[in-house]
Scaffold this active site. Structure first.
Site, PDB file in Angstrom:
ATOM      1  N   GLU A  41      -7.332  -0.387   7.558  1.00 30.87           N
ATOM      2  CA  GLU A  41      -6.054  -0.402   8.609  1.00 30.87           C
ATOM      3  C   GLU A  41      -6.345  -0.196   9.873  1.00 30.87           C
ATOM      4  OE1 GLU A  41      -3.239   2.858   7.382  1.00 30.87           O
ATOM      5  OE2 GLU A  41      -1.678   1.478   8.217  1.00 30.87           O
TER       6      GLU A  41
ATOM      7  N   SER B 235       1.829   6.972   2.333  1.00 25.51           N
ATOM      8  CA  SER B 235       2.567   7.953   3.191  1.00 25.51           C
ATOM      9  C   SER B 235       3.766   8.405   2.283  1.00 25.51           C
ATOM     10  CB  SER B 235       3.122   7.622   4.678  1.00 25.51           C
ATOM     11  OG  SER B 235       2.235   7.085   5.302  1.00 25.51           O
TER      12      SER B 235
ATOM     13  N   GLN C 177       0.727  -1.225  -0.150  1.00 21.78           N
ATOM     14  CA  GLN C 177      -0.017  -0.025   0.115  1.00 21.78           C
ATOM     15  C   GLN C 177       1.003   1.403  -0.086  1.00 21.78           C
ATOM     16  OE1 GLN C 177      -2.271   0.300   3.857  1.00 21.78           O
ATOM     17  NE2 GLN C 177      -1.739   2.568   3.493  1.00 21.78           N
TER      18      GLN C 177
END
Lengths: 406, 366
Positions: A246, A131, A128
Site C-alpha cells: 500500500e 481500518s 481490503q
C-alpha cells in the site's frame, strides 16, 4: 548519468507502446462525462481481460501464479505507457496490488488455485478490510472478532475506509481471534465472501462530498477455516505484506492533481492591488517551493527507478514521497485560493481552473491521512531511516482485553 | 536509466569522505577559528597532493580530466567536513575556466590550479545587492574598479575570478592578485572558520572571461557546486542532531523517542532528499549541457539552502542549552549556513531566477 532506458527496457517499452496504440485506442480521450466507479465495472473488466490475454497483467508475479515473472521496472514501464490513456484501471488496483499478493504469499495451495487466476483476469473484484472506527494508525487495535465454531469462524464487527467494498466479490479481513493475547499477537487474517449473509457495505460520504469509501458491517458472518491466510495469531505479520504494497501504491502525486504549472497560470491572470500577482515576491516564492516539491518527488522516483533498472533495491528516500505530496497539494491549493480572494471561495460559476484547485484543497486533507498519516510517516522515516528509538507503546505487551483507554 | 553518479565519482566521494573524516571535521574547524592563520595550509597541501584540485582540470593542462561530477562530490565532502581550506572556491574557479576560458587563459591558469601553485577564488558578492545590474565593480578599457566583498578564502588566493559590470552587461574577469591596483584586506563575518576578505580594485588589469551569457552559465554551475557543499554541511548537522537525540535522556527516556524531536529529524531528512534529487538533476544538466541547466541549478540552490537552514537551526534546538554554548559544535553549521547564502545570493534571488526560467520555458513552448 542518463535518463534513457536500457536496451532491454527500451525494447519492452516499444512493444507495450505499439500494443497500446491499437488495444487502448478507445481510451485515447477522457470520458465525455465523469463515470462513477459502479458504472465503470463492465468497462474495467473488459480492459483487464484484454490486457490479460496479451500478457500485460501480473507483470511482476511469478509465472506459477499466472504472472509474467518480469522485474518491477517492466511493470513501471507498462504503467507509464498505460497512463497516457484513460483506461479504467482503478477497480482492480487494490485487489491485484495488495490483496492477491497477500493470498499467494500466505494462502494454501487450494486458495491460490481458487482465487488468484480469477482476480488476475478481471473476473472477481477484491477489497481490503483493515481500518476500523477505533483503529486507524494503530491498526493492531482492531476489535472486529472472529470466533471459532467447528470448521468455521464467525465474524462480528465493523470496518471502515474500505475502497470498492460495495463492488467487491471478496475481501481480505484482519480480525481479533484471541482477545487475551497482546494486541499484535491475537490477530488472524481471512478471505471473506462479500456476498455472504451478514455482510453489509454502506457508502461513506467524505467531507469533500465524494464517496470513494465504505463502512462495512459484519454480523455473524461465517468463514470456513480453509479461508484463513497464515496461521491463527499471525494476522499482524500477514497484514504487513499488504501494507508494504500500500505505501508503495499511495506514493506519488495523483495524476489529476494541480501542481506548480496551475499556480503559474492562475497567478498570470490575477491582478492585485499591487500589480500582477505573478510579479509579487511571495507568489514567486510559492511557485518555487511548489516546483521544488513536485519535481523533487518526481526526480526522487527516478532515482528509485534507476536503482530498479540496475536490479538494485531503491533507497529509503522513497519514503518521503507521500508526506511531501499531500501537504504540498494542500498548501499550494490554499495559496491559490487566497490569491483568488472571494472567487476562490465561490463554487458557483464555471471557472474549471478554480474548481480543480478547490477540489485539490478538499481532497488533500484526506490524502494527508490515507495510507499512513503525515505523523506516522515521519515516525517511520525517523525510526527506520535515521535509526531513532520507537515511540513509547505502553499497551504493547498487555493482553488486549485488559487494555483500557486512558 | 542511470540517475546516479558514475562509479568513478562515487569512488572519489568515498575517498574524500574517509580523508576528511580523519583530517577535518568540527575539531579542526575549531582549531582554525581559534588560530590566526587564514586557512589550514597543511591540510590544503595534502588535498593538492591527493590531486583533488587537478581532478577536473583537463589532462592537457596537467590534470586528471574527470567529469563535473568529480567537482560535485568534492564540494559535498568539503561541506560535510567544514574543512578550512579553499577547495570549494578552487572548484568554482576551475569550472569557470573550463566552461568559459580561452585556450590561452586555460593554459595560463589551470596547470597552476592543478599543482597548487595557483590558489583561485571566485568573487560574486557585493554588500547589499544580489543584482548584477547594480554591481559597483565596473570594467572600462581593460581596467577594473570597485569592491568585491566578502570573498571566501581571499587571503589564501593568488588569483580571483570576479563578476563586474562590463560594456555588454555583467561578466566575469580574471584578476591576478599579485598585479597593480589590487588591495586585499580581511573582513569579519558571521562565519568564524572560513575567513573572508574584501577585494578593492583600483584600475587593476581585468582579463575578460567569457561573455555575459557565459557569466550566467557560470553562475548556474557555481550554484550547483554550492548546492552540493550546502547538502554536505546540512547532512553533517542532521547527523549531529540524530546522534544527540539517540543519546540524550530527558523525563526518563531518550529524547529521540519524542515526536517533537523525531519529527524535526524526519523533516531534516525530507528536505535533504528533495535537495539531493534536484542537485543530482542539476549535476546531470551541467555535465550534459542540457537546456534545463538554469531551472535545475536554481531549484537545487533553493532546495539545498532550505535544507541547510532547517538542519542548522533545528540542530541547535534539539541540543537545547548545550547547543547554544560556545563550546558546542552546533555554531559551525549555523554560521556556515550564512556564509553559503552570502557567497552566491539568497533564496529570494534564486527562487526568482527559477520562476523566470520556468516562464521563459513556457513562453518558448507557446
Amino acid at each position: 548519468m542518463d535518463f534513457n532506458d536500457t536496451p532491454d527496457d527500451a525494447e519492452y517499452r516499444a512493444k507495450a507502446r505499439a500494443w497500446l496504440a491499437t488495444a487502448a485506442a478507445d481510451y485515447r480521450d477522457p470520458p465525455a462525462r465523469p463515470v462513477s466507479r459502479g458504472e465503470n465495472v463492465p468497462e474495467s473488466r473488459k480492459w483487464q481481460k484484454i490486457k490479460h490475454a496479451a500478457g500485460y497483467t501480473g507483470i511482476t508475479w511469478p509465472k506459477a501464479f499466472g504472472g509474467q515473472g518480469l522485474s518491477p521496472m517492466h511493470s513501471i514501464i507498462f504503467n507509464q505507457e498505460q497512463s497516457k490513456y484513460h483506461a479504467p484501471t482503478e477497480l482492480f488496483a487494490i485487489g491485484l496490488g495488495m490483496c492477491i499478493p497477500t493470498v499467494f504469499t500466505h494462502g494454501s495451495p487450494a486458495l491460490i488455485e481458487r482465487y488468484v487466476a480469477k482476480a488476475l483476469e478481471g473476473e472477481e473484484v477484491w477489497c481490503q478490510l483493515f481500518s476500523e472506527p477505533s483503529a486507524g494508525s494503530d491498526l493492531a487495535g482492531i476489535r472486529t472478532k472472529a470466533v471459532r465454531d467447528g470448521d468455521d469462524w464467525v465474524i462480528d464487527g465493523q470496518k471502515v475506509w474500505t475502497t470498492n467494498a460495495h463492488l467487491s466479490d471478496f475481501g481480505i479481513i484482519v480480525t481479533r481471534t484471541d482477545p487475551s493475547a497482546p494486541k499484535h499477537k491475537g490477530l488472524t487474517m481471512f478471505i471473506v465472501d462479500m456476498h455472504a449473509p451478514g455482510v453489509e457495505a454502506r457508502p461513506l460520504k467524505q467531507m469533500s462530498g465524494g464517496s470513494d469509501f465504505n463502512e462495512v458491517f459484519f454480523t455473524g458472518v461465517r468463514v470456513s477455516d480453509s479461508h484463513r491466510l497464515g496461521a491463527v495469531g499471525d494476522g499482524w505479520k500477514v497484514s504487513l505484506t499488504t501494507l508494504m504494497n500500500e505505501r508503495l501504491a499511495v506514493g506519488g502525486k495523483p495524476g489529476h492533481a494541480p501542481g506548480y504549472r496551475d499556480l503559474m497560470a492562475l497567478a498570470a491572470r490575477i491582478e492585485t492591488d499591487m500589480g500582477p500577482a505573478i510579479e509579487a515576491r511571495d507568489v514567486r516564492q510559492r511557485i518555487a517551493v511548489t516546483y521544488i516539491a513536485d519535481e523533487g518527488i518526481r526526480l526522487t522516483q527516478m532515482r528509485a527507478l534507476s536503482a530498479l533498472s540496475k536490479g538494485e533495491a531503491p533507497g529509503p528516500e522513497q519514503s518521503i514521497s507521500k508526506v511531501v505530496v499531500a501537504k504540498t497539494m494542500q498548501e499550494m491549493a490554499a495559496f491559490a485560493l487566497d490569491l483568488s480572494e472571494a472567487s476562490g471561495f465561490t463554487t458557483a460559476g464555471g471557472d474549471p481552473g478554480l474548481h480543480k484547485l478547490q477540489g485539490s484543497y478538499m481532497a488533500s486533507a484526506g490524502l494527508r491521512i490515507a495510507g499512513g498519516t503525515d505523523e506516522i510517516l515521519r515516525n517511520i522515516i525517523a525510526e527506520r531511516v535515521l535509526g531513532l528509538p520507537g515511540d513509547m507503546r505502553p499497551d504493547k505487551d498487555t493482553p488486549f482485553n485488559e487494555i483500557r483507554a486512558a | 536509466m542511470d540517475f546516479d553518479f558514475s562509479d568513478d565519482a562515487k569512488a572519489l566521494r568515498e575517498q574524500a569522505r574517509k580523508f576528511f573524516d580523519e583530517r577535518a571535521g568540527p575539531a579542526v574547524a575549531r582549531a582554525s577559528m581559534n588560530g590566526t592563520a587564514s586557512f589550514d595550509a597543511a591540510l590544503w597541501q595534502a588535498v593538492v597532493d591527493l590531486g583533488w584540485t587537478a581532478a577536473r582540470v583537463p589532462e592537457a593542462h596537467g590534470g586528471v580530466g574527470m567529469s563535473s561530477e568529480a567537482a560535485c562530490v568534492l564540494a559535498e565532502e568539503a561541506g560535510r567536513s567544514l574543512a578550512p581550506i579553499p577547495l570549494a572556491q578552487a572548484l568554482a574557479a576551475t569550472e569557470a575556466l573550463i566552461a568559459l576560458g580561452t585556450p590561452e587563459q586555460q593554459a595560463r591558469w589551470l596547470p597552476g590550479i592543478a599543482d597548487g601553485s595557483v590558489v583561485a577564488v571566485t568573487g560574486w558578492a557585493e554588500g547589499g545587492t544580489a543584482s548584477p545590474a547594480k554591481a559597483s565593480a565596473k570594467v572600462d578599457g581593460g581596467a577594473i574598479n570597485g569592491t568585491k566583498s566578502p570573498i571566501a578564502d581571499l587571503a589564501a588566493a593568488t588569483m580571483a575570478i570576479v563578476s563586474a559590470a562590463g560594456p555588454d552587461g555583467p561578466a566575469l574577469y580574471i584578476v591576478d592578485l599579485k598585479g597593480e591596483g589590487v588591495g586585499v584586506a580581511p573582513v569579519d563575518t558571521l562565519d568564524l572558520v572560513r575567513r573572508h576578505g574584501t577585494l578593492t580594485l583600483s584600475g587593476a588589469a581585468a582579463d575578460p572571461l567569457g561573455t555575459t551569457a557565459g557569466y550566467h552559465d557560470w553562475l548556474d554551475r557555481a550554484a550547483i557546486l554550492g548546492s552540493f557543499e550546502a547538502m554536505g554541511t546540512a547532512t553533517a548537522a542532521m547527523d549531529m542532531a540524530v546522534a544527540y537525540a539517540k543519546e540524550r535522556t530527558a523525563f526518563g527516556q531518550k529524547i529521540g523517542r519524542y515526536q517533537g524531536i523525531k519529527h524535526k529529524c524526519a523533516d531534516m531528512y525530507i528536505k535533504l532528499e528533495l535537495a539531493r534529487a534536484h542537485a543530482l538533476h542539476a549535476a546531470w544538466a551541467m555535465e550534459a549541457g542540457a537546456a534545463e541547466l538554469r531551472q535545475a541549478a536554481s531549484a537545487a540552490r533553493v532546495a539545498s539552502l532550505d535544507a541547510l537552514a532547517f538542519a542548522a537551526e533545528e540542530n541547535v534546538q534539539i541540543h537545547g542549552g548545550i547547543g547554544f554554548t560556545w563550546e558546542s559544535d552546533c555554531q559551525f553549521y549555523y554560521r556556515r549556513n550564512r556564509a553559503l547564502v552570502a557567497a552566491l545570493g539568497s533564496r529570494n534571488f534564486w527562487a526568482d531566477r527559477l520562476v523566470r526560467s520556468l516562464e521563459q520555458r513556457n513562453a518558448a513552448a507557446a
